[in-house]
Design a protein around this motif. Structure first.
Motif, PDB file in Angstrom:
ATOM      1  N   GLN A 515       0.120  66.663  51.038  1.00 25.29           N
ATOM      2  CA  GLN A 515      -0.499  65.378  50.688  1.00 25.29           C
ATOM      3  C   GLN A 515      -0.767  65.236  49.190  1.00 25.29           C
ATOM      4  OE1 GLN A 515      -3.249  63.817  53.880  1.00 25.29           O
ATOM      5  NE2 GLN A 515      -3.563  66.028  54.220  1.00 25.29           N
ATOM      6  N   GLY A 520      -1.070  61.895  53.745  1.00 26.16           N
ATOM      7  CA  GLY A 520      -0.462  62.029  55.059  1.00 26.16           C
ATOM      8  C   GLY A 520       0.916  62.667  55.050  1.00 26.16           C
ATOM      9  N   LEU A 521       1.490  62.931  53.856  1.00 24.60           N
ATOM     10  CA  LEU A 521       2.844  63.499  53.779  1.00 24.60           C
ATOM     11  C   LEU A 521       2.777  64.976  53.414  1.00 24.60           C
ATOM     12  CD1 LEU A 521       5.930  63.085  53.777  1.00 24.60           C
ATOM     13  CD2 LEU A 521       5.753  62.550  51.332  1.00 24.60           C
ATOM     14  N   THR A 543       7.178  66.088  56.915  1.00 19.23           N
ATOM     15  CA  THR A 543       6.527  65.761  58.181  1.00 19.23           C
ATOM     16  C   THR A 543       5.189  65.107  57.893  1.00 19.23           C
ATOM     17  OG1 THR A 543       5.794  66.685  60.294  1.00 19.23           O
ATOM     18  CG2 THR A 543       5.424  68.025  58.325  1.00 19.23           C
ATOM     19  N   HIS A 544       4.590  64.556  58.913  1.00 26.21           N
ATOM     20  CA  HIS A 544       3.271  63.944  58.755  1.00 26.21           C
ATOM     21  C   HIS A 544       2.211  65.031  58.828  1.00 26.21           C
ATOM     22  CE1 HIS A 544      -0.302  61.441  59.580  1.00 26.21           C
ATOM     23  NE2 HIS A 544       0.387  60.490  58.949  1.00 26.21           N
TER      24      HIS A 544
END
Length: 589
Positions: A515, A520-521, A543-544
């Protein structure tokens, strides 16, 4: 149709080798003639005349060996197939000996320069140094041209015997429009053979030959022969231009002097390469399990594979291809004996050396060698066997067109199928990373990035891996010029801390960014290295952050990422063994 006389089918236990080579030739033909990246089994049945069950067994074996790819019913050529062509190129010694001369000539003359060898009544290219212009003039390594439609062909034909001329006439009678040569445009009408015979006499008299738009309108060329120690023509060096720059007379005036002046040095380099024994590879390099891992030579590797993979695995095909591959690795004859290539014709191996290099019994290796000799892929010179240029017809030319991203994409797709997350490939471009390949996953929530997207290197996992791949001086210079700004509340903006993070990435061989680029990344990246061990790109999975913890992402994704990078690196090494990939791709140069 084939340019060289093809012997009758081989019966007995080596028949699968002949059928496997037929399938590879048909795959190559469809790729070269029709530009098809994949084919269906039915295409191979029609093209080879083999039964569907035979084609299925051959394709299954080739897939296990890593020489073709399977995606459902679609069959494609794999980069690893270039190992066979590399065997010929290594044994010939031509790219290593003459490649530097061709490169210097191309730079000095500002024209494309190639090296060609005779292959039956055709001409096959083995070295290519291209001048990159809007109108590019080049052939692929492995491309085959009719002798009568290029300047090297007139030089080679000056040494043909009566049987050579007979084969040429028979081929022209069977294929008067040259439809079997995908590297050249087909003729609109048959040409007179007398013109070629006259040009051959002129080439023999002058010691050089020209091509005045014989291949296609606008292309002109000048060639000179390079002879081996016995005085025979080993190859021809060819300078190619376009009529927008030269007509054939002005090209000859511009390049013949500099080209001819280099011939003595080229012949000396070729003779030196022929007299130098290359180290024999370890036996496990000639063999591998279907996955490519070395095997224990206490047992025939093909027998081990058959036991593991079942009755569908064709041992004779696997053994024959291993023999062909091994011929490119050595001039040693085993038991400390060295066999050098007489007259500069390239390296060779005795039966004993082949058996030792492959781990096969002498009788088994001998059957494969004799089959390869019958089929025109190997020549026997006394006790010595060496591969012939025809080996390059097994997929080399279409595979030689592949660039870095073409090589990486299939492996990235497999990675995405395995981890169910998007994968990307990026290179360092100034202070940024630039995306050069991407395979997205299908999800309701996914990361949307396109090719060419740029992000600051300091805030990305791929950027940190790429910075870690720089030498200490370059890395320090880069970090000294960085002025990090907070892209999220997690972004590392302290330069000393950033330097420590990059050092850790270098030590651990990966980088995880959680992040720091976007809330969120989360992404995890590993380096991709070229054959010299240089980091040339970074591979990542994004991914998240809501999908577990950073440590669980590392634990679950890192093994697959590293395995994928290793497969890409292996293909890069194979593809760039004898030529550089496109300069724009910055790999293998």
């Amino acid at each position: 149709m084939s340019l060289s006389p093809v012997p009758p089918p081989v019966n007995g236990p080596v028949g699968p080798l002949e059928r496997g080579l037929a399938v590879l030739r048909e795959l190559t033909r469809l790729a070269a003639h029709e530009g098809r990246t994949t084919v269906r089994p039915g295409d191979l049945v029609r093209g080879t005349g083999l039964a569907r069950s035979v084609v299925d067994r051959v394709v299954g074996t080739l897939e296990q060996l890593g020489y073709v790819t399977l995606d459902g019913r679609d069959i494609g050529l794999s980069v690893r197939l270039m190992e066979l062509g590399n065997a010929y190129l290594a044994a010939s010694g031509l790219p290593a000996a003459l490649g530097p001369f061709a490169e210097r000539l191309a730079d000095g003359l500002d024209e494309s320069v190639s090296v060609a060898v005779p292959d039956g009544d055709g001409v096959r290219f083995v070295v290519q140094m291209t001048r990159r212009r809007t109108m590019s003039l080049a052939f692929r390594i492995g491309d085959l041209l009719p002798a009568e439609r290029c300047s090297p062909g007139a030089l080679f034909a000056a040494e043909w015997s009566g049987s050579g001329w007979a084969a040429w006439r028979a081929r022209r009678a069977e294929d008067p429009l040259d439809t079997s040569f995908p590297a050249v445009p087909p003729r609109h009408r048959p040409a007179s053979g007398g013109d070629f015979e006259a040009r051959v006499k002129e080439a023999a008299r002058d010691g050089w030959a020209t091509d005045d738009q014989l291949i296609e309108p606008g292309l002109v060329a000048v060639s000179v022969p390079v002879r081996d120690a016995s005085g025979r023509i080993a190859c021809a060096v060819n300078v190619v231009s376009h009529t927008s720059r030269h007509d054939v007379d002005s090209l000859r005036a511009a390049v013949l002097g500099p080209l001819s002046a280099q011939v003595p040095a080229m012949e000396a380099a070729l003779a030196a390469a022929a007299g130098r024994g290359r180290p024999r590879p370890a036996a496990e390099r000639a063999w591998g399990t279907p996955g490519g891992a070395p095997t224990d030579l206490g047992e025939d590797p093909a027998r081990m594979a058959k036991r593991e993979l079942g009755a569908g695995f064709l041992q004779s095909l696997a053994r024959g291809l291993a023999v062909l591959r091994a011929l490119g690795g050595a001039e040693g004859a085993g038991q400390g004996e060295t066999v050098t290539a007489g007259g500069g014709r390239g390296g060779g191996m005795t039966l004993s050396a082949v058996a030792e290099a492959t781990g096969l019994a002498r009788a088994t290796a001998r059957r494969s060698l004799l089959t390869l000799v019958e089929l025109g892929y190997v020549e026997a010179d006394g006790r010595v066997f060496r591969p012939l240029p025809r080996v390059l017809e097994l997929g080399y030319a279409p595979l030689a067109e592949l660039g870095f991203t073409d090589i990486a994409q299939p492996h990235m797709r497999e990675l995405v199928r395995t981890v169910h997350e998007s994968a990307s490939l990026a290179v360092l471009d100034g202070g940024d990373i630039r995306y050069i390949a991407r395979v997205p996953t299908v999800r309701i929530m996914s990361v949307n990035i396109t090719i060419g997207t740029r992000f600051p290197a300091y805030a990305t996992s791929m950027g940190r891996v790429l910075l870690a791949g720089l030498d200490a001086e370059a890395r320090a210079a880069h970090l000294a010029g960085v002025r990090p700004r907070p892209l999220t509340r997690h972004t590392v903006t302290d330069v000393p801390e950033l330097a420590r993070v990059v050092e850790r990435a270098a030590a651990e061989g990966h980088a995880l960014v959680d992040q720091e680029l976007e809330e969120g990344l989360r992404s995890l990246a590993v380096p991709v290295r070229d054959a010299r061990g240089r980091v040339v790109a970074a591979l990542n999975v994004a991914t998240h952050a809501g999908h577990g913890t950073a440590e669980s992402a590392r634990r679950e994704l890192l093994p697959a990422l590293r395995a994928t990078a290793a497969r890409i690196e292996a293909d890069l090494a194979t593809a760039s063994a004898h030529y550089a990939l496109g300069a724009g791709e910055r790999v293998g140069a």
